[in-house]
Write an enzyme that holds these catalytic residues in place. Sequence first.
Site, PDB file in Angstrom:
ATOM      1  N   GLN A  16       0.830  -1.551   0.290  1.00  0.00           N
ATOM      2  CA  GLN A  16       0.261  -0.043   0.012  1.00  0.00           C
ATOM      3  C   GLN A  16       1.188   1.180  -0.119  1.00  0.00           C
ATOM      4  OE1 GLN A  16      -3.140  -0.798   2.631  1.00  0.00           O
ATOM      5  NE2 GLN A  16      -3.929  -1.819   1.378  1.00  0.00           N
ATOM      6  N   LYS A  22       3.911   6.337   8.583  1.00  0.00           N
ATOM      7  CA  LYS A  22       2.819   5.596   9.715  1.00  0.00           C
ATOM      8  C   LYS A  22       3.806   6.144  10.723  1.00  0.00           C
ATOM      9  CE  LYS A  22       0.869   1.360  12.095  1.00  0.00           C
ATOM     10  NZ  LYS A  22       0.065   0.831  11.441  1.00  0.00           N
ATOM     11  N   MET A  27     -26.530  13.981 -21.012  1.00  0.00           N
ATOM     12  CA  MET A  27     -26.023  15.517 -22.097  1.00  0.00           C
ATOM     13  C   MET A  27     -25.192  15.039 -22.782  1.00  0.00           C
ATOM     14  SD  MET A  27     -25.443  18.566 -21.983  1.00  0.00           S
ATOM     15  CE  MET A  27     -25.695  19.803 -20.641  1.00  0.00           C
TER      16      MET A  27
HETATM   17  C1  LIG Z   1     -16.576  11.054 -13.945  1.00  0.00           C
HETATM   18  C2  LIG Z   1     -16.784  10.969 -15.472  1.00  0.00           C
HETATM   19  N1  LIG Z   1     -17.717  10.497 -16.358  1.00  0.00           N
HETATM   20  C3  LIG Z   1     -17.839  10.907 -18.173  1.00  0.00           C
HETATM   21  C4  LIG Z   1     -17.706  12.336 -18.476  1.00  0.00           C
HETATM   22  C5  LIG Z   1     -19.276  12.976 -19.252  1.00  0.00           C
HETATM   23  N2  LIG Z   1     -20.912  12.557 -19.332  1.00  0.00           N
HETATM   24  C6  LIG Z   1     -20.583  14.290 -18.970  1.00  0.00           C
HETATM   25  S1  LIG Z   1     -22.236  14.239 -19.019  1.00  0.00           S
HETATM   26  C7  LIG Z   1     -22.834  12.643 -18.927  1.00  0.00           C
HETATM   27  C8  LIG Z   1     -23.953  12.164 -18.833  1.00  0.00           C
HETATM   28  C9  LIG Z   1     -24.472  12.150 -17.104  1.00  0.00           C
HETATM   29  O1  LIG Z   1     -25.372  11.081 -17.021  1.00  0.00           O
HETATM   30  P1  LIG Z   1     -26.279  11.810 -16.130  1.00  0.00           P
HETATM   31  O2  LIG Z   1     -25.612  12.000 -14.426  1.00  0.00           O
HETATM   32  O3  LIG Z   1     -26.965   9.873 -16.751  1.00  0.00           O
HETATM   33  O4  LIG Z   1     -26.868  13.034 -16.475  1.00  0.00           O
HETATM   34  P2  LIG Z   1     -28.446  13.431 -17.356  1.00  0.00           P
HETATM   35  O5  LIG Z   1     -26.878  14.409 -18.677  1.00  0.00           O
HETATM   36  O6  LIG Z   1     -28.887  12.503 -18.322  1.00  0.00           O
HETATM   37  O7  LIG Z   1     -28.613  14.613 -16.468  1.00  0.00           O
HETATM   38  C10 LIG Z   1     -21.596  12.111 -19.178  1.00  0.00           C
HETATM   39  C11 LIG Z   1     -20.974  11.034 -19.274  1.00  0.00           C
HETATM   40  C12 LIG Z   1     -17.704  12.800 -16.886  1.00  0.00           C
HETATM   41  N3  LIG Z   1     -18.614  14.525 -17.016  1.00  0.00           N
HETATM   42  N4  LIG Z   1     -17.364  12.756 -15.607  1.00  0.00           N
END
Ligand SMILES: Cc1ncc(C[n+]2csc(CCOP(=O)(O)OP(=O)(O)O)c2C)c(N)n1
Lengths: 586, 159
Positions: A112, A161, A490
Amino acid sequence: MALTGAEALVSTLTEMGVEYVFGYPGGAVLPIYDALYNSSLKHILTRHEQGAAHAADGYARATRKPGVVIATSGPGATNLVTGLANAYMDSVPLVAITGQVHSGLIGKDSFQEADIMGITMPVTKHNYLVKDGNSIPRVIKEALFIANTGRPGPVLVDITKDALMNHLLEPLLDAEIDLPGYRVKTTGHPRQIMLAKNLIQEAKRPLIYAGGGAGDAGESLLQLVEQYDIPVTTTLMGLGAFPGNHPLNLGMLGMHGTPWANMAIQECDVLIAIGARFDDRVTGNLSKFAPKAKIIHIDIDAAEIGKNVKADIPIVGDAKSILPELLGTEKLTHPNWIAEIREFALPKYQANKPNSDPCEVCNVPNLFNATPPPPCKRQESVTPKQVLEVVAATIKDKIIVATDVGQNQMWAAQYLPVDKPHSFITSGGLGTMGYGLPAALGAQLGRPDEQVVLVTGDGSLQMNIQELATIATYDIPVKIVLLNNRVLGMVRQWQTIFYESRYSQTCTGSVPDFCLLASAYSLPAVKILTREDCQTKLPEALLTKGPYLIEVAIDPDESVWPMVAPGASLCEMLHAELTPKPAWER
Amino acid sequence: MSKVTLAVLVNNEPGVLSRVAGLFTRRGYNIHSLAVGPTEDNSISRITIVVEEDEQRLEQVTKQLHKLIDVLKITDLTYEERVERELALIKVKGDKRSEILQIVDIFRAKIVDVSPKEVMVEVTGDMEKVDAFIQMLDSYGITEIVRTGKIALARSAKN
Ligand SMILES: Cc1ncc(C[n+]2csc(CCOP(=O)(O)OP(=O)(O)O)c2C)c(N)n1
């Protein structure tokens, strides 16, 4: 008996006024957890170190006090990295304390062992490796000081530690901080302030662009606006720095900003940027940003000045100290300018006008032109607007909004205006899905008399869903509004617009059943399926004491409008006609 | 693009060089040369950095460096009266020893090691002089070069 390093750590934190620490135990931090056993420091055990980091971050944003997080060496420490990067991008004061292997084992790929100082250098304001327990009190004081002064940011303290276990020399407990290389400039240069004041008073079309750094200066900002009658637009991070319902609030600017805020940017003659950093999501095409304006840039971080745009009058210092100095004795008004901006909210500007006159700034013929209209909604579906309007009306001014990332975040920004600083908790710079749930619980612990509402999506929520256990265990009364569109909304929206609706890997489907999952965590939950549910079950759940998961089924085709495509100028807005109502019409 | 010489005083602590180097990588600034060593005060090191960037980015370099907690002071020596030195050790084939010796003489360099096949030469001077010297030796067959990176110190006031 002299204190051990770990005991000194806990007593220094207590002495410095730290109330909560968020964390997760492990071998290298056992001495700290032993010292916590009898301490008055409240420790919140999350279910993942990333959750602990975001919870401390949410707590810090809501309280403006440094958040403290503890993790063990190796995987515990590396699990903090996203949380640190997130806090770094949004300038959040965070102190992360990690255990490190025994100093004699460093460099030997011991069990670790991870070089967390090396790993986190680019995502922290500063970090330390402590091998001598005697320096723990000083280092902890320095870390808290660095994190929460100047431009705030995360500081990591990695402690071996043996340094935690060894008994230290008593007098060192009151060691003072010693930071000759750390200077913070708070007051602005008087000449620059005078120049800025003159320019503001001469302006015919002034505009304030307030970012996250304006939050602490909320009161002076309001005074400045009212004395000089200057309209205000805020960034996502600046929401709440200026009252969301104030008639001079134009709303957010940028990619999903309002047409009137974006057009005001293009038309203003003096732009006063306060604690903002001209991020690409905000400015659109930089070369076409605020083409007619002289720019006054107020920021506590000298390196922000001139990073993305050239300021005509830079002022380095704390907005809280500078803004009052910009006030004059005279009251000014700009009725024509304000009327002109408000015209952009009138339907005649927002209709689809494919052949309208070219924009004089970017020469784009379709100023507010819509590409093919958004797909039809199934009539019966609940819309994000309906849900969030009920949330706003039910919780009113006691609301603290936390969001996740994606469409849910933008809808929250559009439909849940907050009137107080530090009350819109969101991952702006890094855009970290999974931030919302832990941040919401941290914010709720920090401000127990207000109501935290988390607006989240099914994708984001699942990225730190384990923190439902933390919420349940400590009975933290967060209301979770899950806008479940069963897609990564999105990203899917971008696929609709830019990739011919080729929905590659953005459909998450109908698992899990979030309400069943909530009950597995002993949390109450409700499904909102119809518009009627919105009027009845939703307010009821929101007003119930304690935590609640509210799952709302929304149409996967719901999109966030308006939108400026990446790289386009702020006047090239898609679907301006679908913008929520401006503050002065609400 | 222009070249500037920065003298950066930093706490003499583990990881500091890595912070400075990391900052340059992360922000994409070009380091032309870099030299580090202790100063008259043991707790402080001095990093001499030659950076090649356009005006606006150069300003950013200094501002970003200032934000590092371990950076105590930055002096831009570009427009100061200053003495600049670089040191190079060069191994060159020893076939034409007397010709090499002549060049060594002209540049006030030194032979520091001799073997049956090669000589090792030490030269100090500003970057241009070291470059010129290396160029002169080139035709004799250079087998190995090591250069220190530039160090510089502002001249004291004359009155
Ligand atoms: C950790 C992470 N991985 C990928 C992304 C790329 N990303 C931006 S918005 C999104 C979709 C988000 O989906 P959801 O939480 O269901 O929200 P919605 O847009 O449907 O409201 C993704 C995959 C990100 N912003 N953060």
